[in-house]
Motif scaffolding. Structure first.
Motif, PDB file in Angstrom:
ATOM      1  N   SER A   1      63.583  19.676  47.836  1.00  0.00           N
ATOM      2  CA  SER A   1      63.447  20.070  46.431  1.00  0.00           C
ATOM      3  C   SER A   1      64.816  20.178  45.796  1.00  0.00           C
ATOM      4  CB  SER A   1      62.712  21.409  46.314  1.00  0.00           C
ATOM      5  OG  SER A   1      63.502  22.446  46.868  1.00  0.00           O
ATOM      6  N   ASN A   2      64.808  20.180  44.470  1.00  0.00           N
ATOM      7  CA  ASN A   2      66.012  20.497  43.701  1.00  0.00           C
ATOM      8  C   ASN A   2      65.768  21.683  42.777  1.00  0.00           C
ATOM      9  OD1 ASN A   2      64.404  19.405  41.765  1.00  0.00           O
ATOM     10  ND2 ASN A   2      65.890  17.893  41.020  1.00  0.00           N
ATOM     11  N   ALA A   3      64.555  22.286  42.918  1.00  0.00           N
ATOM     12  CA  ALA A   3      64.214  23.473  42.136  1.00  0.00           C
ATOM     13  C   ALA A   3      62.973  24.105  42.744  1.00  0.00           C
ATOM     14  CB  ALA A   3      63.974  23.123  40.675  1.00  0.00           C
ATOM     15  N   GLU A   4      62.868  25.415  42.599  1.00  0.00           N
ATOM     16  CA  GLU A   4      61.665  26.122  43.035  1.00  0.00           C
ATOM     17  C   GLU A   4      60.607  25.963  41.946  1.00  0.00           C
ATOM     18  OE1 GLU A   4      60.908  27.573  45.827  1.00  0.00           O
ATOM     19  OE2 GLU A   4      62.850  27.145  46.762  1.00  0.00           O
ATOM     20  N   LEU A   5      59.537  25.249  42.273  1.00  0.00           N
ATOM     21  CA  LEU A   5      58.508  24.955  41.281  1.00  0.00           C
ATOM     22  C   LEU A   5      57.174  25.530  41.722  1.00  0.00           C
ATOM     23  CD1 LEU A   5      59.221  21.188  40.435  1.00  0.00           C
ATOM     24  CD2 LEU A   5      59.739  23.174  39.026  1.00  0.00           C
ATOM     25  N   SER A   6      56.539  26.212  40.806  1.00  0.00           N
ATOM     26  CA  SER A   6      55.162  26.653  41.022  1.00  0.00           C
ATOM     27  C   SER A   6      54.225  25.733  40.254  1.00  0.00           C
ATOM     28  CB  SER A   6      54.989  28.098  40.541  1.00  0.00           C
ATOM     29  OG  SER A   6      55.220  28.174  39.133  1.00  0.00           O
ATOM     30  N   ASP A   7      52.925  25.873  40.509  1.00  0.00           N
ATOM     31  CA  ASP A   7      51.966  25.027  39.806  1.00  0.00           C
ATOM     32  C   ASP A   7      52.009  25.278  38.308  1.00  0.00           C
ATOM     33  OD1 ASP A   7      51.232  23.926  42.159  1.00  0.00           O
ATOM     34  OD2 ASP A   7      49.209  24.793  42.228  1.00  0.00           O
ATOM     35  N   SER A   8      52.075  26.533  37.915  1.00  0.00           N
ATOM     36  CA  SER A   8      52.064  26.855  36.488  1.00  0.00           C
ATOM     37  C   SER A   8      53.321  26.349  35.801  1.00  0.00           C
ATOM     38  CB  SER A   8      51.924  28.367  36.299  1.00  0.00           C
ATOM     39  OG  SER A   8      53.011  29.054  36.928  1.00  0.00           O
ATOM     40  N   ALA A   9      54.472  26.506  36.457  1.00  0.00           N
ATOM     41  CA  ALA A   9      55.711  26.020  35.854  1.00  0.00           C
ATOM     42  C   ALA A   9      55.708  24.497  35.750  1.00  0.00           C
ATOM     43  CB  ALA A   9      56.915  26.485  36.683  1.00  0.00           C
ATOM     44  N   THR A  10      55.150  23.843  36.752  1.00  0.00           N
ATOM     45  CA  THR A  10      55.085  22.377  36.728  1.00  0.00           C
ATOM     46  C   THR A  10      54.174  21.890  35.614  1.00  0.00           C
ATOM     47  OG1 THR A  10      55.451  22.341  39.110  1.00  0.00           O
ATOM     48  CG2 THR A  10      54.603  20.322  38.095  1.00  0.00           C
ATOM     49  N   GLN A  11      53.010  22.562  35.467  1.00  0.00           N
ATOM     50  CA  GLN A  11      52.036  22.125  34.468  1.00  0.00           C
ATOM     51  C   GLN A  11      52.501  22.376  33.042  1.00  0.00           C
ATOM     52  OE1 GLN A  11      48.544  24.212  35.688  1.00  0.00           O
ATOM     53  NE2 GLN A  11      47.987  22.694  37.256  1.00  0.00           N
ATOM     54  N   ASN A  12      53.484  23.224  32.855  1.00  0.00           N
ATOM     55  CA  ASN A  12      54.024  23.465  31.519  1.00  0.00           C
ATOM     56  C   ASN A  12      55.038  22.408  31.084  1.00  0.00           C
ATOM     57  OD1 ASN A  12      52.507  25.790  31.052  1.00  0.00           O
ATOM     58  ND2 ASN A  12      54.008  27.113  32.066  1.00  0.00           N
ATOM     59  N   ALA A  13      55.406  21.515  31.997  1.00  0.00           N
ATOM     60  CA  ALA A  13      56.399  20.495  31.678  1.00  0.00           C
ATOM     61  C   ALA A  13      55.771  19.381  30.840  1.00  0.00           C
ATOM     62  CB  ALA A  13      56.993  19.924  32.970  1.00  0.00           C
ATOM     63  N   ALA A  14      56.632  18.599  30.188  1.00  0.00           N
ATOM     64  CA  ALA A  14      56.150  17.503  29.335  1.00  0.00           C
ATOM     65  C   ALA A  14      55.504  16.399  30.165  1.00  0.00           C
ATOM     66  CB  ALA A  14      57.301  16.939  28.509  1.00  0.00           C
ATOM     67  N   PHE A  15      56.041  16.141  31.363  1.00  0.00           N
ATOM     68  CA  PHE A  15      55.491  15.143  32.266  1.00  0.00           C
ATOM     69  C   PHE A  15      55.455  15.766  33.661  1.00  0.00           C
ATOM     70  CE2 PHE A  15      57.888  13.050  28.919  1.00  0.00           C
ATOM     71  CZ  PHE A  15      56.985  12.141  28.411  1.00  0.00           C
ATOM     72  N   TYR A  16      54.324  15.743  34.319  1.00  0.00           N
ATOM     73  CA  TYR A  16      54.246  16.376  35.642  1.00  0.00           C
ATOM     74  C   TYR A  16      53.223  15.674  36.507  1.00  0.00           C
ATOM     75  CZ  TYR A  16      49.801  18.647  34.487  1.00  0.00           C
ATOM     76  OH  TYR A  16      48.491  18.892  34.167  1.00  0.00           O
ATOM     77  N   LEU A  17      53.351  15.919  37.821  1.00  0.00           N
ATOM     78  CA  LEU A  17      52.378  15.452  38.797  1.00  0.00           C
ATOM     79  C   LEU A  17      52.354  16.445  39.948  1.00  0.00           C
ATOM     80  CD1 LEU A  17      51.764  11.875  40.052  1.00  0.00           C
ATOM     81  CD2 LEU A  17      52.129  13.658  41.732  1.00  0.00           C
ATOM     82  N   ILE A  18      51.161  16.913  40.305  1.00  0.00           N
ATOM     83  CA  ILE A  18      50.966  17.828  41.431  1.00  0.00           C
ATOM     84  C   ILE A  18      49.965  17.175  42.358  1.00  0.00           C
ATOM     85  CG2 ILE A  18      50.209  20.116  42.155  1.00  0.00           C
ATOM     86  CD1 ILE A  18      50.931  21.150  39.383  1.00  0.00           C
ATOM     87  N   ALA A  19      50.350  17.018  43.642  1.00  0.00           N
ATOM     88  CA  ALA A  19      49.475  16.343  44.599  1.00  0.00           C
ATOM     89  C   ALA A  19      49.348  17.178  45.863  1.00  0.00           C
ATOM     90  CB  ALA A  19      50.024  14.961  44.933  1.00  0.00           C
ATOM     91  N   ARG A  20      48.131  17.376  46.333  1.00  0.00           N
ATOM     92  CA  ARG A  20      47.814  18.009  47.614  1.00  0.00           C
ATOM     93  C   ARG A  20      46.845  17.100  48.366  1.00  0.00           C
ATOM     94  NH1 ARG A  20      48.050  22.459  44.123  1.00  0.00           N
ATOM     95  NH2 ARG A  20      49.440  24.130  44.835  1.00  0.00           N
ATOM     96  N   PRO A  21      46.924  17.061  49.674  1.00  0.00           N
ATOM     97  CA  PRO A  21      46.009  16.199  50.428  1.00  0.00           C
ATOM     98  C   PRO A  21      44.563  16.670  50.378  1.00  0.00           C
ATOM     99  CG  PRO A  21      47.346  17.504  51.925  1.00  0.00           C
ATOM    100  CD  PRO A  21      47.918  17.730  50.556  1.00  0.00           C
ATOM    101  N   ASP A  22      44.338  17.950  50.080  1.00  0.00           N
ATOM    102  CA  ASP A  22      42.977  18.479  50.089  1.00  0.00           C
ATOM    103  C   ASP A  22      42.434  18.687  48.675  1.00  0.00           C
ATOM    104  OD1 ASP A  22      44.733  20.430  49.434  1.00  0.00           O
ATOM    105  OD2 ASP A  22      43.768  22.024  50.593  1.00  0.00           O
ATOM    106  N   ASP A  23      43.076  18.095  47.687  1.00  0.00           N
ATOM    107  CA  ASP A  23      42.628  18.309  46.314  1.00  0.00           C
ATOM    108  C   ASP A  23      42.974  17.071  45.481  1.00  0.00           C
ATOM    109  OD1 ASP A  23      41.539  19.444  44.132  1.00  0.00           O
ATOM    110  OD2 ASP A  23      43.027  21.038  43.876  1.00  0.00           O
ATOM    111  N   ALA A  24      42.304  16.943  44.357  1.00  0.00           N
ATOM    112  CA  ALA A  24      42.581  15.820  43.467  1.00  0.00           C
ATOM    113  C   ALA A  24      43.959  15.973  42.838  1.00  0.00           C
ATOM    114  CB  ALA A  24      41.521  15.730  42.375  1.00  0.00           C
ATOM    115  N   THR A  25      44.629  14.852  42.622  1.00  0.00           N
ATOM    116  CA  THR A  25      45.954  14.878  42.011  1.00  0.00           C
ATOM    117  C   THR A  25      45.847  15.331  40.555  1.00  0.00           C
ATOM    118  OG1 THR A  25      46.684  13.080  43.441  1.00  0.00           O
ATOM    119  CG2 THR A  25      47.977  13.483  41.444  1.00  0.00           C
ATOM    120  N   GLN A  26      46.746  16.234  40.152  1.00  0.00           N
ATOM    121  CA  GLN A  26      46.792  16.720  38.779  1.00  0.00           C
ATOM    122  C   GLN A  26      48.033  16.127  38.099  1.00  0.00           C
ATOM    123  OE1 GLN A  26      46.452  21.038  38.567  1.00  0.00           O
ATOM    124  NE2 GLN A  26      45.433  21.073  40.572  1.00  0.00           N
ATOM    125  N   SER A  27      47.832  15.545  36.925  1.00  0.00           N
ATOM    126  CA  SER A  27      48.950  14.922  36.231  1.00  0.00           C
ATOM    127  C   SER A  27      48.583  14.702  34.772  1.00  0.00           C
ATOM    128  CB  SER A  27      49.316  13.580  36.888  1.00  0.00           C
ATOM    129  OG  SER A  27      50.385  12.969  36.194  1.00  0.00           O
TER     130      SER A  27
END
Length: 666
Positions: free
Chosen positions: A102-128
């Motif tokens: 990483s280059n920053a400590e990112l949580s799901d909420s902080a990531t989702q507040n960004a202008a462009f984001y992608l969150i991926a987990r193997p056990d869940d659908a990708t959020q973007s």
């Protein structure tokens, strides 16, 4: 010099040609200059309507997520990952099996507040929220060693601490990549600047294109013309075959355009060291375009001179093949069916050869020469006279078939040909007399109907006028009002019958003038249906109408064809079985416009289809319904007078009318 002379002058043509080439060169230079200017910062603007839909930023986020997945799985080292993502402006965070990149400590909420984001987990659908992305953690497991392990049924009931039941990736595996508005600000500024640049460029290019098109249309009209005459003047280039013209056009323009597109693509990808080739590339493409434009104008001059087919090798070859096949077929058919002399001479010589062979065996060589010569001369004379007489009979029959009943056969050879000639002469006399009688009877009938119809118009008009006045009065006794109405109704029916008689007499006698013009058959049918809409609605019939969406042009008299359709639809309303369906279809088949009207009759149809179109013939033999028996006769006469075909078909209770017109191609 007048305006036409100025427009056709050489100076005006040169100015127009130079204007087209100049507009093209300016459009290409401005467009490529805009691409080169954007290429220095990279093509961030890719014709999106809003920066939030930026494909460039989506690619940045997506590529970083894919590279991060590879680094977490051990596919690349951390140093390689940092080298590949050194230009990424945003933040990323990935963890797998205790390994964190990483280059920053990112949580799901902080990531989702960004202008462009992608969150991926193997056990869940990708959020973007980006427009496109590659889904990390695909179907392939990160460790294939589990495939050989025995299956533990307890694993289905309770997940272990190390692995998730929905994937072969460790629990807690996650990838977060985002770019905030602040991090994307510089790219948004570049995106906006490039968007403004391209919008301005497109406006200029469209303006130049419109000007070039206007000048090109002007050149299409004046190329090959001179002020002093209306002749088509060709130049040396116009002697080039059409195939050579087209080949040169695509070769030159394709080569120059391909090189220019390749150079523009390289410059757009940031190859600034190739910018010095921009001006030579535009100059080469402009020269190629000017040559292609002249080739196009040369082709236009060839077409206007009506020498396209003569200068097109493909057309000439096809015509040569077609002419050769047609000529060979004609000669063969003529030999087999018409050239009796040639065929019979062949048969004669074949028989002569057989006789010679026979005589050679029986009498020897001297007898062969003597008897063979005598046989040939006698057979030739007999056959020549018979062939000549036969050909005269055939020629006389051809003339009779063409309408010439006055020619007579004389000096025929004795025998069967003389008897046939006498019979043919008698047949000609009888046919000529019969035709004259038929023409005289038809003329008298037509004149009688025309005169009677004309003479009935004046008293009928008076009767209808007085009957109409009586209908408007209160008469005594009360039955008189009904009598007046009956007189008025029957008078109208008689007037319509008289008018129909007059119309069909004119068209049958050839007096009726047909004003044939280009018409849309579909529009004619729609107008006829609209005029009969009230009668159709009260008839209890269901109409199934099938018409083409595009224009189906024919050449006919609009007023006469409207009358034809009015009669056909009126017959459907009067003679169709109540509650049935009427089918009306119009389509193009083999270059012909085909209109079909089908309905189920409310009476037994025991008539022949060719009889129902005769005058005063009605399908309702009891004549219990209104009608004069002239509707189909008028429809057929008008259709054939306009150059169409009218056909009636009867199948049980199904009555079908088919009208065919050639499709107008002019």
């Amino acid at each position: 010099m007048n305006i036409k002379g100025i427009l056709r002058s050489t100076a005006a043509k040169i100015i127009a040609f130079a204007g087209i080439v100049g507009c093209f060169a300016a459009a290409v230079f401005i467009g490529e200059n805009a691409i080169a200017g954007c290429g220095r910062d990279g093509m961030i603007y890719q014709f999106e309507t809003d920066f939030s839909q930026s494909s460039y930023m989506a690619g940045q986020v997506n590529n970083t997520a894919v590279t991060l997945e590879a680094a977490l799985e051990g596919g690349i080292s951390r140093q390689e990952f940092e080298q590949q993502t050194r230009d990424f402006p945003g933040s990323y965070y990935g963890v797998m099996n205790g390994k964190v990149i990483s280059n920053a400590e990112l949580s799901d909420s902080a990531t989702q507040n960004a202008a462009f984001y992608l969150i991926a987990r193997p056990d869940d659908a990708t959020q973007s929220n980006i427009s496109w992305y590659y889904t990390p953690f695909g179907d392939e497991p990160i460790d294939d060693s589990f495939d050989d392990e025995p299956i533990d049924d307890s694993f289905d009931n309770e997940p272990t601490d190390e692995y998730n039941v929905r994937s072969n990736y460790p629990l807690g595996t996650v990838i977060r990549v985002c770019v905030t508005s602040e991090q994307a600000a510089q790219y948004q500024e570049i995106w906006s600047a490039q968007k403004n640049t391209f919008a301005h460029t497109i406006y200029i290019v469209l303006t130049l294109t419109a000007a070039a098109l206007a000048l090109f249309v002007y050149l299409l009209f004046v190329t090959g013309r001179r002020p002093e005459d209306e002749e088509m003047h060709l130049v040396t280039l116009d002697r080039l075959p059409v195939e050579g013209n087209v080949l040169l056009f695509w070769s030159v323009l394709g080569l120059a355009g391909g090189l220019n597109i390749a150079l523009a693509a390289e410059i757009a990808n940031g190859s600034s060291e190739m910018t010095f080739l921009l001006m030579p590339s535009v100059a080469f493409l402009t020269a190629a375009f000017a040559f292609a434009l002249e080739l196009t104008l040369s082709l236009v001059r060839i077409i206007k001179n009506r020498s396209f087919a003569r200068q097109c090798w493909c057309v000439r070859f096809v015509r040569w093949c077609r002419r050769g096949v047609r000529e060979s077929t004609r000669k063969l058919m003529h030999l087999l069916t018409h050239d009796y002399k040639t065929r019979n001479v062949l048969l004669l010589f074949f028989g002569y050869t057989v006789v010679l062979e026979f005589l050679a065996v029986v009498f020897g060589a001297a007898g062969v020469v003597f008897l063979g010569t005598g046989w040939f001369l006698a057979a030739g004379y007999f056959l020549a006279r018979r062939i000549h007489g036969f050909e005269r009979i055939v020629d006389a029959l051809h003339r009779m078939r063409g309408g010439d009943m006055e020619s007579r056969l004389t000096d025929m050879p004795e025998g069967v040909f003389a008897a046939m000639a006498e019979d043919i002469n008698s047949l000609g006399d009888g046919m000529q007399a019969a035709v004259q009688n038929e023409i005289r009877a038809e003329r008298m009938k037509t004149e009688l109907i025309t005169n009677v119809s004309h003479d009935l118009k004046t008293p009928l008009t008076s009767i209808l006028s007085y009957a109409d006045l009586l209908c408007q009065m209160e008469l005594t006794p009360e039955e008189a009002n009904d009598y007046a109405k009956i007189i008025h109704q029957k008078g109208l029916r008689l007037k319509n019958l008289t008018s129909d008689l007059f119309d069909i007499s004119k068209v049958r006698s050839g007096v009726e003038q047909m004003n044939c013009e280009r018409l849309d058959a579909a529009t004619l049918v729609r107008q006829a249906l609209a005029e009969q809409e009230k009668a159709i609605q009260t008839s209890g019939l269901a109409l199934k109408v099938t018409l083409p969406e595009k224009e189906l042009p024919i050449r006919a008299d609009g007023r006469k064809m409207s009358r034809v359709l009015e009669n056909l639809i009126g017959n459907c309303v009067k003679y169709s079985l109540h509650g049935t369906r009427v089918f009306i279809s119009l389509a193009e088949r083999d270059g012909q416009a085909v209109l079909e009207v089908k309905n189920t009759a409310n009476y037994e149809m025991d008539f022949a289809p060719d009889e129902i179109t005769e005058r005063f013939v009605r399908g309702d033999a009891a004549r219990s319904t209104e009608g004069s028996g002239l509707g189909l006769a008028i429809a057929k006469s008008y259709t054939e007078a306009c150059g169409g075909a009218f056909e009636v078909t009867v199948d049980g209770d199904l009555f079908k009318v088919r009208i065919v017109f050639p499709v107008c191609t002019e």
